[in-house]
Design a protein around this motif. Structure first.
Motif, mmCIF file in Angstrom:
data_model
loop_
_atom_site.group_PDB
_atom_site.id
_atom_site.type_symbol
_atom_site.label_atom_id
_atom_site.label_comp_id
_atom_site.label_asym_id
_atom_site.label_seq_id
_atom_site.Cartn_x
_atom_site.Cartn_y
_atom_site.Cartn_z
ATOM 1 N N THR A 104 0.848 -1.186 0.000
ATOM 2 C CA THR A 104 0.000 0.000 0.000
ATOM 3 C C THR A 104 0.886 1.240 0.000
ATOM 4 O OG1 THR A 104 -1.659 -1.167 1.267
ATOM 5 C CG2 THR A 104 -1.819 1.231 1.226
ATOM 6 N N PRO A 105 0.838 2.084 -1.048
ATOM 7 C CA PRO A 105 1.740 3.231 -1.112
ATOM 8 C C PRO A 105 1.561 4.165 0.075
ATOM 9 C CG PRO A 105 0.698 2.839 -3.237
ATOM 10 C CD PRO A 105 -0.004 1.968 -2.246
ATOM 11 N N GLY A 106 2.695 4.473 0.746
ATOM 12 C CA GLY A 106 2.712 5.505 1.761
ATOM 13 C C GLY A 106 1.921 5.191 3.003
ATOM 14 N N THR A 107 1.555 3.955 3.267
ATOM 15 C CA THR A 107 0.763 3.631 4.444
ATOM 16 C C THR A 107 1.617 2.919 5.475
ATOM 17 O OG1 THR A 107 -1.199 3.369 3.075
ATOM 18 C CG2 THR A 107 -1.299 2.478 5.293
ATOM 19 N N PRO A 108 1.842 3.511 6.654
ATOM 20 C CA PRO A 108 2.670 2.886 7.665
ATOM 21 C C PRO A 108 1.943 1.733 8.324
ATOM 22 C CG PRO A 108 1.725 4.895 8.526
ATOM 23 C CD PRO A 108 1.296 4.800 7.086
ATOM 24 N N PRO A 109 2.675 0.865 9.056
ATOM 25 C CA PRO A 109 2.040 -0.295 9.667
ATOM 26 C C PRO A 109 0.892 0.057 10.591
ATOM 27 C CG PRO A 109 4.433 -0.522 9.681
ATOM 28 C CD PRO A 109 4.128 0.858 9.188
ATOM 29 N N GLY A 110 0.935 1.200 11.239
ATOM 30 C CA GLY A 110 -0.123 1.568 12.173
ATOM 31 C C GLY A 110 -1.381 2.063 11.503
ATOM 32 N N GLY A 111 -1.384 2.175 10.175
ATOM 33 C CA GLY A 111 -2.554 2.673 9.452
ATOM 34 C C GLY A 111 -2.476 4.165 9.242
ATOM 35 N N GLY A 112 -3.028 4.645 8.135
ATOM 36 C CA GLY A 112 -2.987 6.061 7.819
ATOM 37 C C GLY A 112 -1.678 6.421 7.141
ATOM 38 N N ALA A 113 -1.719 7.459 6.335
ATOM 39 C CA ALA A 113 -0.532 7.860 5.595
ATOM 40 C C ALA A 113 0.436 8.608 6.495
ATOM 41 C CB ALA A 113 -0.931 8.747 4.411
ATOM 42 N N ALA A 114 1.701 8.210 6.481
ATOM 43 C CA ALA A 114 2.723 8.901 7.261
ATOM 44 C C ALA A 114 3.140 10.172 6.540
ATOM 45 C CB ALA A 114 3.923 7.990 7.478
ATOM 46 N N ALA A 115 3.336 11.252 7.282
ATOM 47 C CA ALA A 115 3.799 12.500 6.689
ATOM 48 C C ALA A 115 5.226 12.331 6.189
ATOM 49 C CB ALA A 115 3.723 13.619 7.727
ATOM 50 N N PRO A 116 5.626 13.115 5.166
ATOM 51 C CA PRO A 116 6.971 12.955 4.606
ATOM 52 C C PRO A 116 8.100 13.102 5.619
ATOM 53 C CG PRO A 116 5.614 14.239 3.117
ATOM 54 C CD PRO A 116 4.804 14.041 4.370
ATOM 55 N N ALA A 117 7.910 13.912 6.673
ATOM 56 C CA ALA A 117 8.980 14.125 7.645
ATOM 57 C C ALA A 117 8.837 13.264 8.896
ATOM 58 C CB ALA A 117 9.025 15.611 8.051
ATOM 59 N N ALA A 118 7.848 12.376 8.944
ATOM 60 C CA ALA A 118 7.554 11.614 10.156
ATOM 61 C C ALA A 118 8.611 10.552 10.434
ATOM 62 C CB ALA A 118 6.185 10.957 10.033
ATOM 63 N N GLU A 119 8.726 10.159 11.707
ATOM 64 C CA GLU A 119 9.664 9.122 12.101
ATOM 65 C C GLU A 119 9.342 7.795 11.417
ATOM 66 O OE1 GLU A 119 12.711 6.981 13.985
ATOM 67 O OE2 GLU A 119 12.411 9.110 13.534
ATOM 68 N N ALA A 120 8.049 7.473 11.276
ATOM 69 C CA ALA A 120 7.671 6.241 10.589
ATOM 70 C C ALA A 120 8.169 6.241 9.148
ATOM 71 C CB ALA A 120 6.149 6.071 10.628
ATOM 72 N N THR A 121 8.169 7.405 8.519
ATOM 73 C CA THR A 121 8.682 7.517 7.156
ATOM 74 C C THR A 121 10.189 7.301 7.136
ATOM 75 O OG1 THR A 121 6.916 9.066 6.585
ATOM 76 C CG2 THR A 121 8.840 9.028 5.151
ATOM 77 N N ARG A 122 10.890 7.894 8.101
ATOM 78 C CA ARG A 122 12.346 7.713 8.173
ATOM 79 C C ARG A 122 12.698 6.239 8.352
ATOM 80 N NH1 ARG A 122 16.377 6.579 11.105
ATOM 81 N NH2 ARG A 122 15.000 6.011 12.818
ATOM 82 N N GLU A 123 11.973 5.553 9.224
ATOM 83 C CA GLU A 123 12.253 4.141 9.466
ATOM 84 C C GLU A 123 12.019 3.306 8.212
ATOM 85 O OE1 GLU A 123 9.855 3.033 12.779
ATOM 86 O OE2 GLU A 123 11.067 4.143 14.243
ATOM 87 N N LEU A 124 10.966 3.622 7.479
ATOM 88 C CA LEU A 124 10.682 2.887 6.248
ATOM 89 C C LEU A 124 11.783 3.114 5.217
ATOM 90 C CD1 LEU A 124 8.824 1.111 4.570
ATOM 91 C CD2 LEU A 124 7.457 3.130 4.030
ATOM 92 N N LEU A 125 12.261 4.344 5.098
ATOM 93 C CA LEU A 125 13.345 4.640 4.165
ATOM 94 C C LEU A 125 14.606 3.861 4.519
ATOM 95 C CD1 LEU A 125 12.958 8.511 3.860
ATOM 96 C CD2 LEU A 125 12.474 6.855 2.064
#
Length: 331
Positions: free
Chosen positions: A6-27
């Motif tokens: 699912t594009p841009g959807t973190p494990p907790g549900g909902g889209a993570a913001a580009p600067a969010a920690e969940a986004t950093r971890e995914l990268l």
């Protein structure tokens, strides 16, 4: 249910913001796949995706091997500077820079950053100057035939293509060229630009809180290349900024289009943020330790001194006069 990510959807549900920690971890953790190349960049800029545990995220990947040597920066460490800029942005709490990590990829070590806006539809080379969707500034077709100017004079070239027009569903413009002597309400003057045919126009930027925060951040990281094309406003009013490889030099290299507040008092919010940064930059503090992994000791000390200088003056910096004040080209 499909097993496709699912594009841009973190494990907790909902889209993570580009600067969010969940986004950093995914990268950092995801499998990086290159999908295409942004062809108008001065360095190698690749579009790709990272995928991890069923989550997919579009990203920009800049391998160190694709960095063009610069006369005033050491070879092969622009990627580290991009990550360092993100780390400073995180501590401010302003989240102006999309999540950025240093990691291995298909073409070696490089910086990987969350894509902002709609990703490209097709694989293969992409038009555009190495930025993400929604960048501000002149398009390639608008720039044709513009009047040139001496970059050492700090005067950008431009034309009426950067006029601040707004299409439905698009974010409010942050830059404009005005046929006027004064900027008018809601705008801050940068200077007069040669637009060809013996004409000039007033280059202005929006009197926008997000831009003003970015001007402070740029002063802290000593950004030598704040162009219009590096600004990514979103329709909801959120602002992101990209391309921070030319930063953190020990000498004053600040070049920016955001001079509209030069010499004005810093906002109370900015002062509090700078105090928080000063504490985070103290010897042994988390940000200082993190930056020491990415920059030289002299460069980290220079960051401390810039923060101290801003707090001491209480004002936005003025152009030094020792370095062209506006980047070239300006967009």
């Amino acid at each position: 249910m499909s097993g496709r990510p699912t594009p841009g959807t973190p494990p907790g549900g909902g889209a993570a913001a580009p600067a969010a920690e969940a986004t950093r971890e995914l990268l950092a953790q995801g499998t990086l796949t290159v999908r295409g190349q942004l062809t108008d960049a001065s360095n190698a800029v690749l579009y790709g995706t990272v995928e991890h545990e069923g989550v997919s995220l579009p990203c920009v990947y800049k391998p160190v091997a694709g960095e063009r040597p610069l006369w005033d920066f050491p070879d092969g460490n622009l990627a580290q500077r991009e990550v360092a800029a993100y780390e400073v942005s995180r501590v401010t709490g302003w989240d102006l820079i999309p999540a950025t990590v240093l990691r291995e990829g298909p073409y070696g070590t490089g910086m990987c950053q969350a894509w902002v806006g709609e990703p490209p539809d097709a694989e293969g080379p992409q038009d555009g100057p190495g930025g993400h969707d929604g960048r501000q500034g002149l398009g390639a077709d608008e720039a044709e035939g513009t009047g040139g100017a001496d970059p050492d004079a700090g005067t950008p070239a431009g034309e009426e293509g950067m006029s601040g027009r707004r299409e439905a569903g698009q974010p409010a413009p942050l830059l404009a060229l005005l046929d006027a002597e004064e900027p008018g309400e809601g705008w801050k003057a940068v200077g007069f630009a040669d637009v060809g045919g013996g004409r000039t126009a007033l280059l202005v930027h929006a009197d926008d809180p997000g831009l003003r925060r970015l001007a402070v951040l740029d002063a802290v990281i000593n950004n030598g290349d704040r162009k219009g094309g590096h600004l990514l406003p979103r329709p909801d009013g959120t602002l992101y900024a990209i391309d921070h490889g030319v930063t953190f030099h020990v000498d004053d290299k600040l070049r920016t289009l955001l001079w509209g507040w030069a010499g004005e008092e810093l906002t109370g919010e900015a002062v509090e943020t700078l105090r928080r940064l000063a504490a985070a930059l103290a010897e042994g503090a988390p940000l200082a330790l993190r930056l020491s992994e990415l920059l030289t000791g002299a460069e980290v000390e220079a960051v401390r001194k810039r923060v101290e200088a801003l707090l001491s003056s209480g004002r936005h910096p003025l152009p030094s006069g020792d370095w062209p004040a506006i980047p070239w080209p300006p967009v």
